[in-house]
Design an enzyme around this catalytic site. Structure first.
Site, PDB file in Angstrom:
ATOM      1  N   ASP A 113      -5.761  -6.996   9.392  1.00  0.00           N
ATOM      2  CA  ASP A 113      -5.393  -6.725   7.993  1.00  0.00           C
ATOM      3  C   ASP A 113      -5.303  -8.084   7.324  1.00  0.00           C
ATOM      4  OD1 ASP A 113      -4.305  -6.054   5.577  1.00  0.00           O
ATOM      5  OD2 ASP A 113      -2.503  -5.107   6.383  1.00  0.00           O
ATOM      6  N   HIS A 149       5.736  -5.407   1.750  1.00  0.00           N
ATOM      7  CA  HIS A 149       5.171  -4.140   1.279  1.00  0.00           C
ATOM      8  C   HIS A 149       5.942  -2.940   1.812  1.00  0.00           C
ATOM      9  CE1 HIS A 149       1.676  -6.834   0.489  1.00  0.00           C
ATOM     10  NE2 HIS A 149       1.824  -6.233  -0.662  1.00  0.00           N
TER      11      HIS A 149
END
Lengths: 329, 329
Positions: free
Chosen positions: A174, A45
């Site tokens: 996360d 990402h």
């Protein structure tokens, strides 16, 4: 892989985004997030995702000039419309608003509809923790995982982020609801390796560690089997109920992942009991390792270690993708 | 197993609690929760747990006359002290307070310290949803699960509950962070059956479906391996940071599980987008089943089905434990 300075990465991204009619502020913010994701070791990402993001802008799926707007306010829950703008920009604004609400009232919630992929969810957990808040946020996504008992993907991996501020390094979970992301499975496939634990089902319905089989049939395994399946479903329902935005159902119907729904909750107490939290970490880490020489980490610990190394030595980049991005300038 | 009327179950529990110097109100509430847990099919925290609860009272670990007290108020986060009273009573009061805060302000949070086991976490999810709120609650617990990379139990199974109100039957996720509870593993052991999926590690550190091995070495598996381990840890940290109460570290040091910490968050919007939620459920359930004739359920669906059946036909009870409880009268 080679290492390049963080600033060079960020400036390169920013330069490209400015050409795509991002404002100075928005280009700097989005470029900073992509660069920080690579810096923290979340390459999927960071740099590696940047060309896809650029393509989404060129395809008109992300509107660079859109600004998030307050749609309605219900006490300390606000509903915002992301107007299909840049996901990481909208998410940063939404978390900032939740931080402000929590700073004034102990707790606050922003439900965000009609936004786009926020890249690494952890970004907004670190943001909340940097501001002294417990941050909880989650997003929905296009279907990529069957529900428990089903054979077709109908659930998003719907990542959940929970962050707690800490002087010695924030605790930031996360966590997507699939055991492995498709990006991670691709990494194993490219290395011709099996997954370390089962990551989905083969066509015969048996658990498998073969990443190619799962990437082909999209039968990724939810964490904890029926449990992760239920959690992914419920997060999508909460997002939809709070924001009125698009669910995984609607996102999937459009084939391309855009216009997702997100939620940002912040909590803040005058005393967050640092000493008690340190005691928990010390106790957890003191446990006998399962393997000789093994160690137990808290969520966020490895991220911070990677960050410190990247800041000293430069950010690791895939050279091929880096060259590809330089061509976009 | 035999079936007895719900009222008989509740009245029996209430009678016993009144003898243990519970007030009329508190006895009725706690008896109702134990009876409802059995009615909904959660026998481990219904009838089957009642004798343990009585013993905890007799041992002085649960104080029947304690009332929860507001300790501090920080905007819409309130911290309450459970004063080591009955866990299900404190939890009900805490969720009721969170409902009131959310009804007035959209969102509210109660952090509860110094309370006791709430039995079935789902109870408080159903309570929030009955009041038209999204309810999120979680608790810590005595260590029963190693952290990822560790070989000794240092984490609680720290159940997380997320409930969303729905006209046709609330959506209620009630999920512990271990793949199986020790109670569930005992059920398999007593039937001389293997677990349907790996539930922990054997002494050699290999994944196993043997419930006896896991019950002996306490190496229960967190859902999703490293993910459930991290989530269990972070929930304990959030509970401790918000409430200042006892963490799994402290609870475990005392050997007996009492004085736990819990958190109750409610959210409410004027419009909770029922039609969009129905669309999600219809889409999820429409997926092709993995096994011929299989079906996909939403969290809470099976609970509701069991409840309806129990209300018609009576509540299933283990006859031996029922006789044991009747002896307590």
């Amino acid at each position: 892989m080679k290492r390049i300075p963080f600033d060079q990465l960020q400036q390169t991204f920013k330069h490209i985004l400015l050409q795509l009619s991002f404002t100075e502020e928005k280009a700097a913010l989005c470029a900073g997030i992509f660069a920080a994701n690579s810096r923290d070791g979340v390459h999927s990402h960071g740099l590696n995702r940047f060309p896809v993001f650029v393509q989404y802008i060129k395809d008109g799926l992300v509107n660079p000039s859109a600004e998030p707007e307050l749609q309605s306010s219900n006490g300390l829950i606000e509903t915002w419309n992301g107007n299909l703008g840049a996901g990481m920009y909208n998410a940063t604004k939404a978390m900032q608003r939740a931080i402000t609400l929590a700073t004034d009232n102990g707790i606050g919630c922003v439900a965000l509809q009609n936004t786009n992929h926020w890249m690494r969810g952890g970004t907004y957990g670190w943001q909340a923790a940097d501001a002294g808040c417990i941050g909880i946020c989650f997003t929905n996504a296009i279907a990529g995982m069957p529900a428990w008992g089903g054979a077709e993907p109908v659930l998003g991996n719907n990542p959940l982020v929970i962050a707690v501020p800490r002087t010695k390094g924030h605790i930031v979970l996360d966590m997507a609801m699939s055991q492995f992301s498709y990006g991670k499975m691709q990494e194993y496939e490219l290395k011709h390796e099996q997954l370390p634990v089962p990551g989905g089902y083969d066509d015969a319905g048996n658990l498998t560690t073969n990443p190619s089989a799962i990437r082909a049939n999209k039968r990724a395994l939810p964490i904890g089997f029926w449990k992760g399946s239920s959690l992914a479903l419920v997060l999508d329902i909460v997002l939809t109920a709070l924001s009125g935005g698009r669910s995984t159902t609607k996102i999937t119907a459009d084939k391309k992942e855009y216009g997702v729904s997100q939620c940002f909750i912040c909590l803040r107490q005058p005393d967050m009991h640092d000493a008690l939290v340190e005691e928990i970490l010390a106790y957890t880490k003191s446990s006998q390792p399962a393997m000789p020489g093994g160690r137990i980490s808290y969520p966020g610990e490895n991220t911070l270690r990677t960050r410190v190394q990247s800041e000293k030595e430069g950010v690791l980049v895939n050279e091929e993708i880096w060259e590809q991005v330089l061509q976009l300038k």
